[in-house]
Scaffold this active site. Structure first.
Site, short mmCIF file in Angstrom:
data_model
loop_
_atom_site.label_atom_id
_atom_site.label_comp_id
_atom_site.label_asym_id
_atom_site.label_seq_id
_atom_site.Cartn_x
_atom_site.Cartn_y
_atom_site.Cartn_z
N CYS A 386 26.54 -16.08 -20.50
CA CYS A 386 27.47 -17.36 -20.77
C CYS A 386 27.35 -18.27 -21.17
O CYS A 386 26.84 -18.27 -22.25
CB CYS A 386 27.84 -17.72 -18.94
SG CYS A 386 28.95 -18.75 -18.55
N HIS A 515 29.64 -12.80 -16.66
CA HIS A 515 28.33 -12.82 -16.25
C HIS A 515 28.52 -10.97 -15.76
O HIS A 515 29.19 -10.30 -14.46
CB HIS A 515 28.62 -13.44 -14.90
CG HIS A 515 28.51 -14.45 -15.35
ND1 HIS A 515 27.48 -15.58 -15.35
CD2 HIS A 515 28.96 -15.53 -15.78
CE1 HIS A 515 26.89 -16.58 -15.22
NE2 HIS A 515 28.63 -16.97 -15.47
N GLU A 517 25.63 -9.47 -15.14
CA GLU A 517 25.29 -8.69 -13.72
C GLU A 517 26.40 -9.22 -12.36
O GLU A 517 25.73 -8.36 -11.37
CB GLU A 517 23.85 -9.76 -14.24
CG GLU A 517 24.47 -11.48 -13.15
CD GLU A 517 25.16 -13.05 -14.52
OE1 GLU A 517 25.67 -11.71 -15.72
OE2 GLU A 517 24.67 -13.37 -13.92
N1 GLN Z 1 27.24 -24.37 -18.72
C1 GLN Z 1 28.73 -23.11 -19.55
C2 GLN Z 1 29.79 -23.65 -19.54
O1 GLN Z 1 29.81 -24.38 -18.36
C3 GLN Z 1 27.71 -22.04 -19.44
C4 GLN Z 1 28.16 -22.27 -17.86
C5 GLN Z 1 27.57 -20.56 -17.27
O2 GLN Z 1 26.96 -20.27 -17.23
N2 GLN Z 1 28.03 -19.65 -16.40
O3 GLN Z 1 30.71 -23.51 -20.13
#
Ligand code: GLN
Length: 542
Positions: A386, A515, A517
């Site tokens: 992310c 994600h 994970e």
């Molecule tokens: N801050 C980034 C976004 O909002 C990444 C979010 C995250 O890593 N979950 O896109």
């Protein structure tokens, strides 16, 4: 009619209520029952999405996009089951519903009162989850510790449910027995008090799970039985274990599933824990190390360093390592260090792989970008999740594509090269300060490019993973990024959103907008983590 098991904490938090709940679920599942697990968070927050991870731990995202407590992640991993939003409840959710119903005249002009209307709503929600999951047994973990104001209405709901159906409801107290170094003896008194405090809420525990650094001896079991008003065989000893995945087996050493089923008047079927046992055996056997660094910023609370904010990432590393027969050694690396001093970067060379997990805001970002550059240039396996993917794109844009000052509009709204920018539908939400549950959340499909490492890892072209973000790769920069050697190897089916990037001339450099994970399970590790650790193993061998 379903059965209900309430898990309640005594003495202090952090002693493993979530793992106990998940493990109890596992051993009952192994007896052939349909089990579901619910988490109650006593916060006024409607969900965990607005809580700071340093304070509350990881925000675990469900398939249906709920931002929940990290314990839901434990339930999923132990039960090997997707858990949805009906299984997560907060004080905020309960009150919100009661107030909406009041406004809609659902209470028919009655005075709406804290008792019984709030506990009734809690019971309604528990039953909703039971119906939706068709579970034979629901295990409900009440957050916090007995004796707090915060969870009193949830205890009241549990008491009421038990009052109505005493044979179908059971209470488990998870307590802690300290062994103060200066005394050199395990003390039972705090647990006695916890049990008594529970009594004052009208609840008598049926079982007491005794967490401690050591096993309980007979004198202490006998003592607790007498003072807490339970039978001796209801005092269950759960000493610290090298791995959380051993806890179901520890509970079974004390025959807990059989005892619980007998109390609930359910048939004790033959137990099948074979796969789980062999996984735990494999965990214990591994010897060859693989060293993984996690560069983050949600580690420090006062003088202490906690890894709760990244719990699913850590577990996913462990699952993949066990699968490959390796012993994971994980270090927390504070992104701020690399901002202070470049010399710290050289430490990264000792890792077989480094992860930059999800994150928000600008603190620590430049440190992470420096680390990513180092990993890219030194050919050290990298997994960016992310924010970790977005920052990898920024680093690549700045240092390879020579787009000076490239950034995300989250970090620098004025950047001349917004290679990462806010998604269209998010702009309005931000204007209205509508932050709660408004990100792109939960399951979305991605299509993986033929011949890419991502596709090789997954072994298929279409995948579904979980998301939690507001920003995305700016499509205006796709061309220049690809021309310079960063491949876009995963996109949304409508082709509008970049889901995966990877480097062509690198042993393993993977960035995912989703994600991975959250879908990793001990018996079914996520393929991207397996690929990452495989590459790490190769680096070490070389
Ligand atoms: N801050 C980034 C976004 O909002 C990444 C979010 C995250 O890593 N979950 O896109």
């Amino acid at each position: 009619m379903a059965k209900y098991i309430f898990v309640i904490g005594g003495v202090m938090s952090g002693v493993g209520k979530g793992i106990t709940t998940a493990s109890l679920g596992k051993i009952l599942q192994a007896r052939g029952y349909g089990v579901t697990a619910l988490k109650i968070d006593p916060y006024i927050n409607v969900d965990a999405g607005t809580m700071n991870p340093t304070e509350h731990g990881e925000v675990f995202v469900t398939v249906d996009g709920d931002e929940t407590d990290q314990d839901i992640g434990n339930y999923e991993r132990f039960l090997n089951q997707d858990i949805t939003r009906v299984n997560y409840m907060t004080t905020g959710r309960v009150y919100q519903e009661v107030i909406t119903r009041e406004r809609n005249l659902v209470y028919g002009g009655k005075c709406v009162e804290v008792v019984p209307h709030v506990p009734e709503e809690i019971i309604r929600r528990i039953n909703l989850a039971v119906r939706k999951t068709k579970a034979d047994i629901a295990i409900i973990e009440i957050g916090g510790t007995v004796g707090e104001y915060q969870n009193i209405l949830f205890l009241e709901a549990a008491r009421m449910l038990h009052f109505r159906a005493p044979k179908d409801v059971l209470f488990v107290l998870v307590s802690y027995l300290p062994i103060p170094a200066i005394i050199g003896e395990m003390k039972t008194k705090p647990t006695q008090y916890a049990s008594r405090t529970l009594n004052s809420a009208g609840i008598q525990p049926d079982f007491i799970i005794c967490r401690s650094s050591q096993s309980l001896d007979k004198p202490r079991k006998d003592k607790l039985a007498v003072f807490c008003n339970v039978t001796k065989d209801a005092v269950i000893s759960v000493p610290d274990a090298p791995s959380i995945y051993e806890v179901p087996l520890i509970l079974e050493k004390e025959h807990l599933s059989k005892k619980v089923l007998e109390r609930l008047d359910l048939k004790v079927h033959k137990r099948n824990l074979v796969q789980w046992e062999s996984m735990v055996r494999r965990l214990k056997k591994v010897s060859q190390e693989v060293r993984i660094g996690i560069v983050g910023k949600y580690f420090h609370t006062g003088d202490f360093v906690l890894a709760d904010a990244y719990i699913s990432v850590i577990e996913a590393v462990k699952h993949a390592a066990a699968h490959l027969g390796k012993k994971p050694v994980i270090d927390w690396l504070d992104a701020a260090l690399y901002e202070q001093e470049d010399a710290y970067l050289a430490d990264l060379a000792k890792y077989d792989g480094v992860i930059v997990p999800g994150g928000f805001g600008s603190r620590g970002v430049e440190g992470k970008i420096k680390a990513i550059r180092y990993l890219r240039e030194r050919q050290i396996p990298y997994l960016g999740i992310c924010y970790g993917m977005q920052l990898a794109v920024i680093e690549f844009a700045r240092n390879v594509c020579k787009l000076d000052g490239a950034s995300s509009t989250e970090i620098n709204p004025e950047t001349e090269h917004p290679v990462i920018h806010i998604m269209d539908d998010q702009v309005e939400k931000m204007k209205q300060k509508s932050y709660g549950a408004t990100m792109r959340l939960g399951n979305y499909e991605a299509v993986l490019t033929k011949g890419s490492k991502a596709r090789l890892c997954y072994g298929k072209s279409h995948i579904v993973e979980r998301h939690r973000h507001r920003y995305e790769l700016n499509n205006a920069y796709r061309d220049i990024i690809e021309r310079n050697g960063m491949r876009i190897s995963g996109i949304s089916p409508d082709k509008r959103l970049v889901e995966v990037v990877e480097l062509l001339d690198h042993p393993y450099f993977m960035g995912t907008q989703f994600h991975p994970e959250f879908t990793s399970r001990p018996l079914y590790p996520n393929p991207l983590f397996v690929g990452f650790l495989k590459a790490g193993g190769k680096k070490r061998d070389a």
